[in-house]
Design a protein around this motif. Structure first.
Motif, PDB file in Angstrom:
ATOM      1  N   GLY A 150       0.799  -1.226   0.000  1.00  0.00           N
ATOM      2  CA  GLY A 150       0.000   0.000   0.000  1.00  0.00           C
ATOM      3  C   GLY A 150       0.832   1.278   0.000  1.00  0.00           C
ATOM      4  N   GLU A 151       1.975   1.254   0.700  1.00  0.00           N
ATOM      5  CA  GLU A 151       2.823   2.457   0.750  1.00  0.00           C
ATOM      6  C   GLU A 151       3.400   2.783  -0.623  1.00  0.00           C
ATOM      7  OE1 GLU A 151       5.755   2.496   3.886  1.00  0.00           O
ATOM      8  OE2 GLU A 151       4.211   2.914   5.372  1.00  0.00           O
TER       9      GLU A 151
ATOM     10  N   ILE B  64       0.772   4.371  -2.857  1.00  0.00           N
ATOM     11  CA  ILE B  64       0.559   5.801  -2.599  1.00  0.00           C
ATOM     12  C   ILE B  64       1.664   6.615  -3.275  1.00  0.00           C
ATOM     13  CG2 ILE B  64       0.513   7.580  -0.788  1.00  0.00           C
ATOM     14  CD1 ILE B  64      -0.660   5.303   1.068  1.00  0.00           C
TER      15      ILE B  64
ATOM     16  N   ALA C 165      -4.611   2.765   1.964  1.00  0.00           N
ATOM     17  CA  ALA C 165      -4.111   3.572   0.845  1.00  0.00           C
ATOM     18  C   ALA C 165      -5.257   4.349   0.189  1.00  0.00           C
ATOM     19  CB  ALA C 165      -3.416   2.675  -0.179  1.00  0.00           C
TER      20      ALA C 165
END
Length: 199
Positions: free
Chosen positions: A36-37, A40, A65
């Motif tokens: 998810g990081e 983003i 996210a």
């Protein structure tokens, strides 16, 4: 050309999805993330039209996210194996444009992407049934007690916080377990969470 970022922690799935979408004449996969990081970061850097994300990924889930990217012009599609009303509820609140299940036919994905680019939302039909079938059975007060249980408070602490006796708290807890059809506090927390009933 519809520019797409994919986020999926299973490498084989990520590769397969990428190849599949690159076959479409009007689509191009511009970035791939495995958590998810990264998703983003890629959305902020590449400014794609669409980001397709799995839910259960390391570092940040697809839902975390989606909540962070809510204000971005990029449209979010959740693509997951999980048809859970709690997840769906959270995804809707995060303003996702689509929530699709991985067992749908692959051509449905490309069609859904085009429909979403036209400004519509697409949710897997199974989810719509789920979302309207499950109402939180707990009263406002029982939900309050449930929230405190989830914070790890003891019966005594809950009683103090809500200005009631420990006996009353125990009654609430037994009613909660009954209504959620579970055997203990841990199961109650996980059922409540799964259904998306925590505020």
């Amino acid at each position: 050309m519809i520019r797409i970022v994919l986020a999926e922690d299973q490498r084989m799935m990520l590769g397969a999805l990428g190849s599949l979408l690159d076959l479409e004449e009007d689509m191009e996969v511009v970035g791939k993330a495995s958590n998810g990081e990264e998703a983003i970061e890629l959305v902020e850097k590449l400014q794609p039209d669409i980001c397709i994300m799995d839910i259960e990924m390391p570092l940040k889930s697809g839902l975390d996210a989606a909540e962070i990217l809510k204000e971005k012009p990029c449209k979010i599609i959740i693509l997951t194996t999980f048809a859970r009303s709690g997840y769906f509820e959270r995804a809707r609140k995060a303003g996702v444009s689509g929530y699709l299940l991985k067992d749908s036919p692959s051509e449905d994905l490309a069609t859904s992407i085009r429909t979403i680019m036209d400004g519509r939302r697409i949710y897997a039909p199974e989810l719509v049934d789920l979302a309207y079938g499950d109402e939180n059975p707990l009263t406002e007060r029982e939900s309050q007690v449930m929230e405190l249980i989830a914070e790890g408070r003891s019966t005594k602490e809950i009683a103090k916080e809500l200005f009631i006796t420990t006996g009353t708290v125990r009654n609430y807890i037994s009613t909660i377990l009954d209504k959620l059809e579970v055997g203990n506090r841990i199961e109650a927390i996980s059922r409540f969470k799964e259904k998306g009933w925590f505020k």
